[in-house]
Design a protein around this motif. Structure first.
Motif, PDB file in Angstrom:
ATOM      1  N   SER A  69       0.981  -1.311   0.186  1.00 38.08           N
ATOM      2  CA  SER A  69       0.175  -0.210  -0.077  1.00 38.08           C
ATOM      3  C   SER A  69       0.584   0.959  -0.132  1.00 38.08           C
ATOM      4  N   LEU A  70       1.779   1.025   0.638  1.00 41.26           N
ATOM      5  CA  LEU A  70       2.895   2.298   0.772  1.00 41.26           C
ATOM      6  C   LEU A  70       3.604   2.634  -0.989  1.00 41.26           C
ATOM      7  N   GLU A  71       3.886   1.363  -1.628  1.00 39.62           N
ATOM      8  CA  GLU A  71       4.105   1.611  -3.198  1.00 39.62           C
ATOM      9  C   GLU A  71       3.286   2.581  -3.718  1.00 39.62           C
ATOM     10  N   ILE A  72       1.734   1.385  -3.827  1.00 41.91           N
ATOM     11  CA  ILE A  72       0.486   2.491  -4.029  1.00 41.91           C
ATOM     12  C   ILE A  72       0.513   3.884  -4.082  1.00 41.91           C
ATOM     13  N   VAL A  73       0.620   4.761  -2.700  1.00 39.10           N
ATOM     14  CA  VAL A  73       0.551   5.612  -2.226  1.00 39.10           C
ATOM     15  C   VAL A  73       2.299   6.141  -2.796  1.00 39.10           C
ATOM     16  N   ALA A  74       3.197   5.997  -3.079  1.00 36.72           N
ATOM     17  CA  ALA A  74       4.415   6.297  -3.310  1.00 36.72           C
ATOM     18  C   ALA A  74       4.503   6.657  -5.365  1.00 36.72           C
ATOM     19  N   VAL A  75       3.570   5.900  -5.999  1.00 35.26           N
ATOM     20  CA  VAL A  75       3.433   5.778  -7.442  1.00 35.26           C
ATOM     21  C   VAL A  75       1.859   6.824  -7.646  1.00 35.26           C
ATOM     22  N   THR A  76       1.424   6.985  -6.381  1.00 36.49           N
ATOM     23  CA  THR A  76       0.022   7.842  -7.001  1.00 36.49           C
ATOM     24  C   THR A  76       0.542   9.129  -6.407  1.00 36.49           C
ATOM     25  N   GLY A  77       1.331   9.551  -5.460  1.00 33.25           N
ATOM     26  CA  GLY A  77       1.971  10.516  -5.643  1.00 33.25           C
ATOM     27  C   GLY A  77       2.718  11.632  -6.475  1.00 33.25           C
ATOM     28  N   MET A  85       1.300  18.398  -3.327  1.00 32.60           N
ATOM     29  CA  MET A  85       0.687  17.845  -2.332  1.00 32.60           C
ATOM     30  C   MET A  85       1.659  16.368  -2.459  1.00 32.60           C
ATOM     31  N   GLY A  86       1.456  16.133  -4.058  1.00 30.38           N
ATOM     32  CA  GLY A  86       2.327  15.006  -5.000  1.00 30.38           C
ATOM     33  C   GLY A  86       3.452  14.798  -3.937  1.00 30.38           C
ATOM     34  N   PHE A  87       4.127  15.477  -3.306  1.00 31.11           N
ATOM     35  CA  PHE A  87       5.297  15.480  -3.066  1.00 31.11           C
ATOM     36  C   PHE A  87       5.302  14.852  -1.741  1.00 31.11           C
ATOM     37  N   MET A  88       4.869  15.025  -1.252  1.00 32.74           N
ATOM     38  CA  MET A  88       4.168  14.836   0.217  1.00 32.74           C
ATOM     39  C   MET A  88       3.947  13.258  -0.038  1.00 32.74           C
ATOM     40  N   MET A  89       3.565  13.173  -0.653  1.00 38.97           N
ATOM     41  CA  MET A  89       2.383  11.066  -0.940  1.00 38.97           C
ATOM     42  C   MET A  89       4.121  10.405  -1.567  1.00 38.97           C
ATOM     43  N   ILE A  90       5.242  10.874  -1.967  1.00 44.53           N
ATOM     44  CA  ILE A  90       5.993  10.638  -1.997  1.00 44.53           C
ATOM     45  C   ILE A  90       6.677  10.123  -1.380  1.00 44.53           C
ATOM     46  N   GLN A 140       8.176  11.965   8.451  1.00 41.60           N
ATOM     47  CA  GLN A 140       8.687  13.215   9.179  1.00 41.60           C
ATOM     48  C   GLN A 140       8.326  14.610   7.727  1.00 41.60           C
ATOM     49  N   ALA A 141       9.688  13.307   7.163  1.00 39.70           N
ATOM     50  CA  ALA A 141       9.641  14.656   5.450  1.00 39.70           C
ATOM     51  C   ALA A 141       8.446  15.180   5.428  1.00 39.70           C
ATOM     52  N   ALA A 142       7.998  14.486   5.029  1.00 36.10           N
ATOM     53  CA  ALA A 142       6.336  15.237   4.391  1.00 36.10           C
ATOM     54  C   ALA A 142       5.668  15.726   5.168  1.00 36.10           C
ATOM     55  N   LEU A 143       5.861  15.912   6.179  1.00 34.53           N
ATOM     56  CA  LEU A 143       5.037  16.390   7.400  1.00 34.53           C
ATOM     57  C   LEU A 143       6.188  18.224   7.084  1.00 34.53           C
ATOM     58  N   LEU A 144       7.281  17.865   7.775  1.00 30.41           N
ATOM     59  CA  LEU A 144       8.112  19.227   7.312  1.00 30.41           C
ATOM     60  C   LEU A 144       7.542  19.764   6.092  1.00 30.41           C
ATOM     61  N   HIS A 145       7.622  19.188   4.911  1.00 33.22           N
ATOM     62  CA  HIS A 145       7.442  19.867   3.380  1.00 33.22           C
ATOM     63  C   HIS A 145       5.868  20.336   3.634  1.00 33.22           C
ATOM     64  N   LEU A 146       4.818  19.863   4.476  1.00 32.41           N
ATOM     65  CA  LEU A 146       3.746  20.749   4.386  1.00 32.41           C
ATOM     66  C   LEU A 146       3.937  21.352   5.023  1.00 32.41           C
ATOM     67  N   PHE A 147       4.558  21.858   6.440  1.00 26.55           N
ATOM     68  CA  PHE A 147       4.872  22.501   7.000  1.00 26.55           C
ATOM     69  C   PHE A 147       5.002  24.240   5.951  1.00 26.55           C
ATOM     70  N   THR A 148       6.071  23.845   5.544  1.00 24.83           N
ATOM     71  CA  THR A 148       7.075  25.005   5.239  1.00 24.83           C
ATOM     72  C   THR A 148       6.400  24.938   3.638  1.00 24.83           C
ATOM     73  N   HIS A 149       5.834  24.435   2.846  1.00 25.40           N
ATOM     74  CA  HIS A 149       5.083  25.230   2.219  1.00 25.40           C
ATOM     75  C   HIS A 149       4.048  25.479   2.636  1.00 25.40           C
ATOM     76  N   VAL A 204      10.690  15.921 -11.155  1.00 23.90           N
ATOM     77  CA  VAL A 204       9.024  17.601 -10.275  1.00 23.90           C
ATOM     78  C   VAL A 204       9.719  18.577  -9.979  1.00 23.90           C
ATOM     79  N   SER A 205      11.291  18.218  -8.785  1.00 22.58           N
ATOM     80  CA  SER A 205      12.051  19.466  -8.855  1.00 22.58           C
ATOM     81  C   SER A 205      11.995  20.229  -9.426  1.00 22.58           C
ATOM     82  N   PHE A 206      12.298  19.846 -10.807  1.00 24.43           N
ATOM     83  CA  PHE A 206      12.870  20.958 -12.263  1.00 24.43           C
ATOM     84  C   PHE A 206      11.582  21.249 -12.452  1.00 24.43           C
ATOM     85  N   LEU A 207      10.599  20.543 -12.843  1.00 27.24           N
ATOM     86  CA  LEU A 207       9.851  21.283 -13.472  1.00 27.24           C
ATOM     87  C   LEU A 207       9.257  22.503 -11.958  1.00 27.24           C
TER      88      LEU A 207
END
Length: 191
Positions: A11-19, A48-53, A61-70, A165-168
């Motif tokens: 399920s985590l792989e599915i979340v990462a691909v969806t993200g 938000m996709g970046f956070m799901m990745i 924890q990195a996803a929450l940090l990105h949510l906060f900074t974003h 995605v980071s480059f875009l």
């Protein structure tokens, strides 16, 4: 992230691909629009996709940090967009012209007219793009560093998509900055 411990590896792989797909579609969506608010909205979808990745690859924890900074730099970008739109509405009324005040093609050269907005927009767009020493860089670096340390072809594919995605993100951030604040003013002397 609160129920992260309940997810199975599949399920985590599915979340990462969806993200990854969400992040890529959102980033490409920003490049196809000229409405400043739509660009920022598609950018939020991409981030938000970046956070799901990050969650899908096991770093909530990195996803929450990105949510906060974003949240902070995107709020600043939306406030700056409102300032720009308001200035263009005023110019529209003064010039008696009919144009879309949210279309970035109708903007340009606003750095002189709106210097405080320009500085705030530049800092926020730079944070979104991931310029070093700004908040967006720190949160994206945490996600990318975690992905870099993952093994397997699946992790390599996710890392590759995340780098695209980071480059875009950097491309559409500075595209928006160029259209809105640089170049020849569309309505010189009216704002």
């Amino acid at each position: 992230t609160r129920v992260f411990f309940l997810f199975t590896p599949l399920s985590l792989e599915i979340v990462a691909v969806t993200g990854a797909v969400t992040a890529l579609i959102g980033a490409l969506g920003t490049l196809s629009h000229f409405d400043i608010k739509k660009i920022l909205a598609y950018s939020t979808i991409s981030q938000m996709g970046f956070m799901m990745i990050a969650i899908g690859m096991g770093n909530s924890q990195a996803a929450l940090l990105h949510l906060f900074t974003h949240a902070f730099f995107k709020a600043c970008l939306f406030l700056c967009a409102g300032s720009v739109i308001n200035a263009l509405h005023l110019a529209q009324h003064q010039s008696h012209l009919d144009f879309d005040a949210q279309d970035i093609r109708n903007m340009g050269g606003l750095a002189k007219s709106l210097p405080v907005t320009f500085v705030a927009f530049t800092l926020s767009a730079s944070a979104l793009a991931g310029v070093p020493l700004l908040s967006g860089f720190l949160s994206k670096e945490a996600i990318l560093a975690h992905l870099w340390n993952q093994t397997g072809s699946f992790a390599s594919l996710i890392l590759f998509l995340t780098c695209i995605v980071s480059f875009l993100t950097a491309a559409y951030s500075f595209r928006m900055l160029k259209f809105v604040f640089m170049g020849r003013p569309a309505f010189e002397g009216r704002i």
